[in-house]
Design a protein around this motif. Structure first.
Motif, PDB file in Angstrom:
ATOM      1  N   ARG A   1      -3.247   3.639  -1.890  1.00 38.80           N
ATOM      2  CA  ARG A   1      -3.512   2.596  -3.230  1.00 38.80           C
ATOM      3  C   ARG A   1      -2.724   1.077  -2.924  1.00 38.80           C
TER       4      ARG A   1
ATOM      5  N   ARG B   1       0.743  -1.129  -0.048  1.00 42.26           N
ATOM      6  CA  ARG B   1       0.160  -0.074   0.016  1.00 42.26           C
ATOM      7  C   ARG B   1       0.754   1.319   0.097  1.00 42.26           C
ATOM      8  N   ASP B   2       0.516   2.122  -0.955  1.00 46.20           N
ATOM      9  CA  ASP B   2       1.584   3.661  -1.102  1.00 46.20           C
ATOM     10  C   ASP B   2       0.705   4.425  -0.106  1.00 46.20           C
ATOM     11  N   ARG B   3       1.657   5.670   0.052  1.00 52.99           N
ATOM     12  CA  ARG B   3       1.228   6.675   0.988  1.00 52.99           C
ATOM     13  C   ARG B   3      -0.236   7.188   0.841  1.00 52.99           C
ATOM     14  N   ALA B   4      -0.844   6.831  -0.601  1.00 51.54           N
ATOM     15  CA  ALA B   4      -2.283   7.422  -0.994  1.00 51.54           C
ATOM     16  C   ALA B   4      -3.106   6.696  -0.621  1.00 51.54           C
TER      17      ALA B   4
END
Length: 312
Positions: A110, A105-108
């Motif tokens: 997603r 999972r990325d910082r946004a």
């Protein structure tokens, strides 16, 4: 069957599969004359040997990308939220003889993960014979709220789905192993017929569930097997974990047209680790993943072996 050309872990994986074929499962073509000879043929073997960070063998596997097949339903038709990539951070050999599929999972917020399917789509038993698909897999070592939305799977789909000749689930889907939300259970399922209701009770399918022998399903290696048997009447599909049978579906349970549409052709094999979607949501009783879902717990695949048998 002799294995002189196979090496190391591949040879051991096939030997284990053959031993399980001949000991743990019912004999091939039990109704055949005593003079019939039991013959096993190796169709596929991959023990994922290779450099750390390398992608799976492109001669054997297709890497699925994005959020659905071109022209297909969004979110792979199941509501899962991740995007599949060919990034080694999501999908790669680990240098220790395993395929590693890791959801991130990325910082946004997603999610990304990995999914592969065999190039071959013709895996099926010969007339009067059997097909055996086996994989040794360690499910993600994550449980509780941190696992909500995790959905690792080993499964097949009928070749007519790939060619666009028949939709899912009409073309047949055999879920050899599914696990959701880090539960200490696995599911085996046959899907067929129409998208809702019908002979396979869609969208649930004809399903059974069990815990794993000796150790938890999550965080430990177990061997998952589908045995597709055309040597008996009625024809049947049987599911095993570590050689222990826990589910069977026979052609007597499904109308002839639906069984033929699901089994009258080859299948291809898939491995993936989805995040979110209808199955984990249903078991959690809410939408998944959540803010408490923890990224980075991989599914490890030690080997995949496919064998067919007949008589000679």
């Amino acid at each position: 069957m002799k294995l002189p050309l196979l090496k190391g872990r591949t040879r051991r994986a096939v030997a284990v599969a053959l031993a399980a074929c001949c000991v743990s499962l019912a004999p091939v073509n039990a109704g055949a004359p005593a003079s019939a000879t039991h013959v096993w043929r190796l169709e596929l073997a991959d023990d994922f040997e290779g450099a750390a960070g390398s992608l799976p063998d492109a001669d054997k596997w297709i890497i699925d990308l994005g959020t659905g097949y071109p022209g297909g339903p969004p979110q792979w038709g199941t509501g899962e939220v991740q995007t599949y990539t060919a990034d080694p951070a999501n999908l790669s050999r680990d240098g220790n003889g395993n395929l590693r599929i890791t959801p991130l999972r990325d910082r946004a917020g997603r999610w990304t993960s990995g999914r592969i399917e065999t190039r071959r789509s013709d895996f099926q038993p010969p007339a009067g014979g059997r097909l055996r698909i086996q994989a040794r897999i360690q499910l993600p070592a994550v449980t509780g709220p941190a696992a909500e939305g995790y959905w690792p799977a080993l499964w097949t789909m009928g070749a007519p789905f790939r060619t666009g000749q028949a939709p899912s689930p009409t073309a047949g889907e055999f879920d050899i192993m599914e696990n959701v939300n880090g539960l200490n259970r696995i599911w085996g399922v046959m899907h067929c017929g129409t998208p809702t209701g019908g002979p396979c009770n869609e969208s649930t399918g004809i399903a059974a569930t069990t815990s794993c022998p000796r150790t938890r399903c999550t965080g430990h290696f177990h061997t998952y097997t589908l045995d597709w048997d055309r040597s008996t009447q009625p024809e049947r599909l049987s599911w095993y974990v570590d050689g222990r049978q826990y589910h069977t579906v026979s052609s007597a349970q499904v109308d002839e047209a639906a069984w033929s549409a699901a089994t009258g052709h080859g299948h291809f094999i898939l491995l993936n680790l989805a995040i979110g979607g209808g199955f984990p949501n249903a078991l959690a009783g809410k939408s998944t993943p959540t803010q408490r879902t923890r990224p980075g717990s991989p599914m490890l695949v030690d080997h995949v072996t496919v064998l067919t048998s007949g008589t000679a």
